[in-house]
Design a protein around this motif. Structure first.
Motif, PDB file in Angstrom:
ATOM      1  N   ILE A  17       0.840  -1.199   0.000  1.00 28.33           N
ATOM      2  CA  ILE A  17       0.000   0.000   0.000  1.00 28.33           C
ATOM      3  C   ILE A  17       0.873   1.248   0.000  1.00 28.33           C
ATOM      4  CG2 ILE A  17      -1.686   1.328   1.347  1.00 28.33           C
ATOM      5  CD1 ILE A  17      -2.729  -1.400   2.400  1.00 28.33           C
ATOM      6  N   LYS A  18       1.791   1.326   0.923  1.00 26.55           N
ATOM      7  CA  LYS A  18       2.652   2.513   1.040  1.00 26.55           C
ATOM      8  C   LYS A  18       3.523   2.689  -0.196  1.00 26.55           C
ATOM      9  CE  LYS A  18       1.429   4.053   5.021  1.00 26.55           C
ATOM     10  NZ  LYS A  18       0.499   5.164   5.015  1.00 26.55           N
ATOM     11  N   LEU A  24       2.824   6.955  -6.650  1.00 30.12           N
ATOM     12  CA  LEU A  24       1.814   7.663  -7.440  1.00 30.12           C
ATOM     13  C   LEU A  24       1.608   9.084  -6.941  1.00 30.12           C
ATOM     14  CD1 LEU A  24      -0.900   4.928  -8.087  1.00 30.12           C
ATOM     15  CD2 LEU A  24       0.821   5.802  -9.678  1.00 30.12           C
ATOM     16  N   THR A  25       1.710   9.308  -5.638  1.00 31.68           N
ATOM     17  CA  THR A  25       1.544  10.645  -5.073  1.00 31.68           C
ATOM     18  C   THR A  25       2.629  11.592  -5.581  1.00 31.68           C
ATOM     19  OG1 THR A  25       0.489   9.733  -3.117  1.00 31.68           O
ATOM     20  CG2 THR A  25       1.357  11.941  -2.915  1.00 31.68           C
ATOM     21  N   LYS A  26       3.806  11.065  -5.877  1.00 31.47           N
ATOM     22  CA  LYS A  26       4.914  11.881  -6.377  1.00 31.47           C
ATOM     23  C   LYS A  26       4.744  12.255  -7.851  1.00 31.47           C
ATOM     24  CE  LYS A  26       8.299   9.838  -3.255  1.00 31.47           C
ATOM     25  NZ  LYS A  26       9.470   8.967  -3.159  1.00 31.47           N
ATOM     26  N   SER A  32      -4.984  12.545  -5.566  1.00 32.83           N
ATOM     27  CA  SER A  32      -5.165  11.608  -4.447  1.00 32.83           C
ATOM     28  C   SER A  32      -5.006  10.174  -4.922  1.00 32.83           C
ATOM     29  CB  SER A  32      -6.543  11.791  -3.801  1.00 32.83           C
ATOM     30  OG  SER A  32      -7.563  11.349  -4.671  1.00 32.83           O
ATOM     31  N   VAL A  33      -4.557   9.338  -3.985  1.00 34.16           N
ATOM     32  CA  VAL A  33      -4.360   7.910  -4.242  1.00 34.16           C
ATOM     33  C   VAL A  33      -4.838   7.152  -3.017  1.00 34.16           C
ATOM     34  CG1 VAL A  33      -2.687   6.077  -4.695  1.00 34.16           C
ATOM     35  CG2 VAL A  33      -2.297   8.355  -5.638  1.00 34.16           C
ATOM     36  N   LYS A  34      -5.617   6.117  -3.231  1.00 37.16           N
ATOM     37  CA  LYS A  34      -6.076   5.256  -2.136  1.00 37.16           C
ATOM     38  C   LYS A  34      -5.951   3.818  -2.601  1.00 37.16           C
ATOM     39  CE  LYS A  34      -9.004   4.529   1.566  1.00 37.16           C
ATOM     40  NZ  LYS A  34      -8.276   4.364   2.777  1.00 37.16           N
ATOM     41  N   VAL A  35      -5.160   3.031  -1.867  1.00 32.44           N
ATOM     42  CA  VAL A  35      -4.999   1.613  -2.184  1.00 32.44           C
ATOM     43  C   VAL A  35      -5.881   0.817  -1.232  1.00 32.44           C
ATOM     44  CG1 VAL A  35      -3.399  -0.326  -2.341  1.00 32.44           C
ATOM     45  CG2 VAL A  35      -2.633   1.970  -3.002  1.00 32.44           C
ATOM     46  N   LEU A  36      -6.744  -0.002  -1.803  1.00 30.09           N
ATOM     47  CA  LEU A  36      -7.631  -0.864  -1.019  1.00 30.09           C
ATOM     48  C   LEU A  36      -7.031  -2.262  -0.999  1.00 30.09           C
ATOM     49  CD1 LEU A  36     -10.962   0.418  -2.580  1.00 30.09           C
ATOM     50  CD2 LEU A  36      -9.864   1.192  -0.482  1.00 30.09           C
ATOM     51  N   PHE A  37      -6.435  -2.619   0.122  1.00 27.90           N
ATOM     52  CA  PHE A  37      -5.681  -3.877   0.228  1.00 27.90           C
ATOM     53  C   PHE A  37      -6.564  -5.095  -0.013  1.00 27.90           C
ATOM     54  CE2 PHE A  37      -3.909  -7.408   2.733  1.00 27.90           C
ATOM     55  CZ  PHE A  37      -2.674  -7.530   2.121  1.00 27.90           C
ATOM     56  N   ASN A  38      -7.721  -5.170   0.646  1.00 29.35           N
ATOM     57  CA  ASN A  38      -8.568  -6.362   0.563  1.00 29.35           C
ATOM     58  C   ASN A  38      -9.110  -6.628  -0.833  1.00 29.35           C
ATOM     59  OD1 ASN A  38      -8.198  -7.022   3.256  1.00 29.35           O
ATOM     60  ND2 ASN A  38      -9.940  -5.798   3.916  1.00 29.35           N
ATOM     61  N   SER A  39      -9.378  -5.572  -1.593  1.00 35.01           N
ATOM     62  CA  SER A  39      -9.914  -5.758  -2.948  1.00 35.01           C
ATOM     63  C   SER A  39      -8.846  -5.582  -4.034  1.00 35.01           C
ATOM     64  CB  SER A  39     -11.072  -4.793  -3.201  1.00 35.01           C
ATOM     65  OG  SER A  39     -10.630  -3.458  -3.087  1.00 35.01           O
ATOM     66  N   LYS A  58       1.444   2.358 -15.979  1.00 35.73           N
ATOM     67  CA  LYS A  58       2.846   1.984 -16.204  1.00 35.73           C
ATOM     68  C   LYS A  58       3.664   2.125 -14.922  1.00 35.73           C
ATOM     69  CE  LYS A  58       3.048   3.001 -21.110  1.00 35.73           C
ATOM     70  NZ  LYS A  58       3.555   3.890 -22.140  1.00 35.73           N
ATOM     71  N   THR A  59       3.380   3.169 -14.146  1.00 32.61           N
ATOM     72  CA  THR A  59       4.090   3.373 -12.884  1.00 32.61           C
ATOM     73  C   THR A  59       3.824   2.212 -11.927  1.00 32.61           C
ATOM     74  OG1 THR A  59       4.006   5.772 -13.115  1.00 32.61           O
ATOM     75  CG2 THR A  59       4.357   4.914 -10.891  1.00 32.61           C
ATOM     76  N   ILE A  60       2.566   1.798 -11.827  1.00 29.64           N
ATOM     77  CA  ILE A  60       2.210   0.671 -10.954  1.00 29.64           C
ATOM     78  C   ILE A  60       2.919  -0.595 -11.416  1.00 29.64           C
ATOM     79  CG2 ILE A  60       0.310  -0.825 -10.211  1.00 29.64           C
ATOM     80  CD1 ILE A  60      -1.529   1.705 -10.464  1.00 29.64           C
ATOM     81  N   GLU A  61       2.944  -0.820 -12.723  1.00 26.86           N
ATOM     82  CA  GLU A  61       3.580  -2.029 -13.254  1.00 26.86           C
ATOM     83  C   GLU A  61       5.095  -2.001 -13.057  1.00 26.86           C
ATOM     84  OE1 GLU A  61       1.859  -2.389 -17.192  1.00 26.86           O
ATOM     85  OE2 GLU A  61       0.238  -3.628 -16.351  1.00 26.86           O
ATOM     86  N   LYS A  62       5.711  -0.810 -13.119  1.00 26.32           N
ATOM     87  CA  LYS A  62       7.157  -0.699 -12.873  1.00 26.32           C
ATOM     88  C   LYS A  62       7.501  -1.076 -11.437  1.00 26.32           C
ATOM     89  CE  LYS A  62       8.356   2.759 -16.316  1.00 26.32           C
ATOM     90  NZ  LYS A  62       8.779   4.146 -16.559  1.00 26.32           N
TER      91      LYS A  62
END
Length: 73
Positions: A17-18, A24-26, A32-39, A58-62
């Motif tokens: 999550i962090k 993404l925040t950078k 805003s960014v919110k990661v939902l761990f359970n889903s 692409k950032t998430i995949e990197k």
């Protein structure tokens, strides 16, 4: 403001999550960014004139996470 929800492969640890939120925040234009761990979803709000959903994906995949789908509104 543009919103996007990314469905990821199952997240395995809370530290994911962090890692995702921090990166993404950078990114310029991201409000805003919110990661939902359970889903295993990442919800974002961003300025569509400064950054595109594809760039965020692409950032998430990197970071090593597979994006299964993206819904932009």
């Amino acid at each position: 403001m543009t919103k996007a929800v990314f469905q990821l492969e199952p997240l395995t640890c809370p530290s994911c999550i962090k890692k995702i939120e921090s990166m993404l925040t950078k990114t310029a234009g991201v409000e805003s960014v919110k990661v939902l761990f359970n889903s295993s979803k990442v919800k974002t709000e961003f300025d569509g004139t400064r950054v595109e959903a594809a760039q965020l994906e692409k950032t998430i995949e990197k970071l090593g996470y597979e994006v299964l789908s993206a819904k932009v509104s």
